[in-house]
Design a protein around this motif. Structure first.
Motif, short mmCIF file in Angstrom:
data_model
loop_
_atom_site.label_atom_id
_atom_site.label_comp_id
_atom_site.label_asym_id
_atom_site.label_seq_id
_atom_site.Cartn_x
_atom_site.Cartn_y
_atom_site.Cartn_z
N ILE A 81 4.48 3.33 -4.24
CA ILE A 81 4.69 2.72 -2.93
C ILE A 81 6.12 2.20 -2.90
CG2 ILE A 81 3.98 0.91 -1.34
CD1 ILE A 81 1.18 1.08 -2.61
N VAL A 82 6.91 2.71 -1.97
CA VAL A 82 8.31 2.30 -1.84
C VAL A 82 8.44 1.42 -0.61
CG1 VAL A 82 10.68 3.12 -1.58
CG2 VAL A 82 9.04 4.46 -2.91
N VAL A 83 9.01 0.24 -0.80
CA VAL A 83 9.20 -0.70 0.30
C VAL A 83 10.65 -1.13 0.37
CG1 VAL A 83 6.83 -1.55 0.24
CG2 VAL A 83 8.54 -2.66 -1.15
N THR A 84 11.05 -1.61 1.54
CA THR A 84 12.42 -2.09 1.71
C THR A 84 12.52 -3.61 1.58
OG1 THR A 84 12.13 -2.21 4.10
CG2 THR A 84 13.06 -0.17 3.18
N GLN A 85 11.38 -4.28 1.64
CA GLN A 85 11.37 -5.73 1.45
C GLN A 85 10.07 -6.14 0.75
OE1 GLN A 85 11.23 -7.94 5.19
NE2 GLN A 85 10.71 -6.05 6.26
N ASP A 86 10.09 -7.32 0.17
CA ASP A 86 8.93 -7.81 -0.57
C ASP A 86 7.75 -8.00 0.38
OD1 ASP A 86 10.58 -7.87 -2.75
OD2 ASP A 86 10.73 -10.05 -2.86
N ILE A 87 6.56 -7.71 -0.16
CA ILE A 87 5.32 -7.90 0.61
C ILE A 87 4.40 -8.80 -0.20
CG2 ILE A 87 3.27 -6.81 1.55
CD1 ILE A 87 4.92 -4.30 1.97
N ASN A 116 4.26 -1.86 8.64
CA ASN A 116 5.57 -1.23 8.78
C ASN A 116 6.10 -0.74 7.44
OD1 ASN A 116 5.73 -1.60 11.54
ND2 ASN A 116 6.77 -3.58 11.37
N GLU A 117 5.86 -1.49 6.38
CA GLU A 117 6.35 -1.12 5.06
C GLU A 117 5.48 -0.05 4.39
OE1 GLU A 117 9.16 -2.03 3.33
OE2 GLU A 117 9.78 -2.96 5.21
N ILE A 118 4.17 -0.13 4.60
CA ILE A 118 3.24 0.84 4.00
C ILE A 118 2.35 1.39 5.12
CG2 ILE A 118 1.59 1.24 2.14
CD1 ILE A 118 2.38 -1.54 1.04
N PRO A 119 2.86 2.35 5.88
CA PRO A 119 2.10 2.84 7.05
C PRO A 119 0.77 3.52 6.69
CG PRO A 119 4.17 4.03 6.80
CD PRO A 119 4.15 2.98 5.75
N ASN A 120 0.64 4.03 5.48
CA ASN A 120 -0.59 4.74 5.10
C ASN A 120 -1.54 3.85 4.29
OD1 ASN A 120 1.02 4.62 2.83
ND2 ASN A 120 0.31 6.58 2.03
N VAL A 148 -22.94 -5.44 6.06
CA VAL A 148 -21.53 -5.45 6.40
C VAL A 148 -20.95 -6.71 5.78
CG1 VAL A 148 -19.85 -5.57 8.28
CG2 VAL A 148 -21.92 -4.20 8.54
N PHE A 149 -19.81 -6.57 5.12
CA PHE A 149 -19.20 -7.73 4.49
C PHE A 149 -17.69 -7.62 4.53
CE2 PHE A 149 -20.03 -4.59 1.29
CZ PHE A 149 -18.87 -4.58 0.51
N GLU A 150 -17.04 -8.76 4.34
CA GLU A 150 -15.57 -8.84 4.34
C GLU A 150 -15.10 -9.08 2.92
OE1 GLU A 150 -12.02 -11.71 6.11
OE2 GLU A 150 -14.11 -12.18 6.52
N LEU A 151 -14.00 -8.42 2.56
CA LEU A 151 -13.42 -8.58 1.23
C LEU A 151 -11.93 -8.78 1.38
CD1 LEU A 151 -14.08 -8.45 -1.85
CD2 LEU A 151 -13.38 -6.07 -1.73
N PRO A 152 -11.40 -9.93 0.96
CA PRO A 152 -9.95 -10.13 1.02
C PRO A 152 -9.28 -9.47 -0.19
CG PRO A 152 -11.02 -12.15 0.32
CD PRO A 152 -12.11 -11.15 0.58
N ILE A 153 -8.18 -8.79 0.05
CA ILE A 153 -7.40 -8.13 -1.00
C ILE A 153 -5.97 -8.66 -0.90
CG2 ILE A 153 -6.48 -5.94 -1.88
CD1 ILE A 153 -9.41 -5.92 -2.24
N VAL A 154 -5.42 -9.14 -2.00
CA VAL A 154 -4.05 -9.63 -2.03
C VAL A 154 -3.13 -8.48 -2.41
CG1 VAL A 154 -2.44 -11.25 -3.10
CG2 VAL A 154 -4.80 -11.96 -2.62
N ILE A 155 -2.13 -8.23 -1.58
CA ILE A 155 -1.16 -7.17 -1.82
C ILE A 155 0.18 -7.83 -2.11
CG2 ILE A 155 0.05 -5.19 -0.82
CD1 ILE A 155 -2.88 -4.64 -1.23
N GLN A 156 0.74 -7.52 -3.27
CA GLN A 156 2.07 -8.02 -3.64
C GLN A 156 2.90 -6.83 -4.09
OE1 GLN A 156 1.11 -10.97 -6.62
NE2 GLN A 156 1.25 -12.61 -5.11
N VAL A 157 3.93 -6.52 -3.32
CA VAL A 157 4.82 -5.43 -3.67
C VAL A 157 6.24 -5.99 -3.66
CG1 VAL A 157 5.63 -3.11 -3.06
CG2 VAL A 157 3.28 -3.78 -2.56
N VAL A 158 6.94 -5.74 -4.75
CA VAL A 158 8.31 -6.22 -4.86
C VAL A 158 9.23 -5.01 -4.88
CG1 VAL A 158 9.91 -7.56 -6.25
CG2 VAL A 158 7.50 -8.20 -6.19
N ASP A 159 10.28 -5.03 -4.02
CA ASP A 159 11.20 -3.89 -4.00
C ASP A 159 12.21 -3.93 -5.13
OD1 ASP A 159 12.77 -5.98 -3.08
OD2 ASP A 159 13.60 -4.88 -1.39
#
Length: 159
Positions: A81-87, A116-120, A148-159
């Motif tokens: 995953i390529v990003v232009t700014q930290d997520i 915007n950073e990870i459109p897919n 039906v249930f909700e699951l939070p996922i933490v996404i941390q991507v550093v460029d």
């Protein structure tokens, strides 16, 4: 003797009310049962085969959530995953676990910066579900049910 017979006769007349059986229709029983039924809780949460060793309902729920979270994050870590700014975002994923044991992504709440950073990213979440181990469906009153249930996922991507 007449007084005793009279007293017994009065006692029998007044006590007949206690022996009346009230008939309850099946509709009334069904209505009472539906009102007392908790539609938002299950007897057993969906689980993976290796979560069955957990002894309590809450432990099996936590095992299921942690396993699912680790599986999804592990899948994302393998992707380039390529990003232009930290997520640094917490994404809410809404899943449906069918009574047949199939897990599907219903919807997700993702910040616009992350999209915007990870459109897919939603496609990646859906792809990660294809390699999940077998899921045992939730159980309510001895029947397999869809949940039906909700699951939070933490996404941390550093460029």
């Amino acid at each position: 003797m007449k007084k005793i017979c009279f007293f017994l006769f009065l006692l029998i007349l007044t006590s007949c009310e206690y022996f009346n059986v009230k008939k309850t229709s099946s509709e009334i029983i069904l209505k009472e049962e539906l009102e007392s039924f908790n539609w938002n809780d299950v007897d057993e949460y969906p689980s993976f085969p290796f979560c069955d060793s957990s002894t309590t309902k809450e432990e099996r729920k936590v095992c299921f959530q942690e396993t699912l979270t680790m599986h999804i994050t592990g899948f994302l870590e393998q992707e380039v995953i390529v990003v232009t700014q930290d997520i640094n975002d917490t994404i809410s994923l809404y899943f449906e676990a069918s009574k047949e044991g199939e897990l599907s992504l219903l919807k997700s709440k993702i910040d616009s910066l992350t999209i915007n950073e990870i459109p897919n990213i939603e496609t990646l979440f859906s792809e990660s579900l294809k390699t999940l181990p077998k899921i045992f469906p939730a159980i309510k009153r001895g029947q397999q049910v869809t949940t039906v249930f909700e699951l939070p996922i933490v996404i941390q991507v550093v460029d």
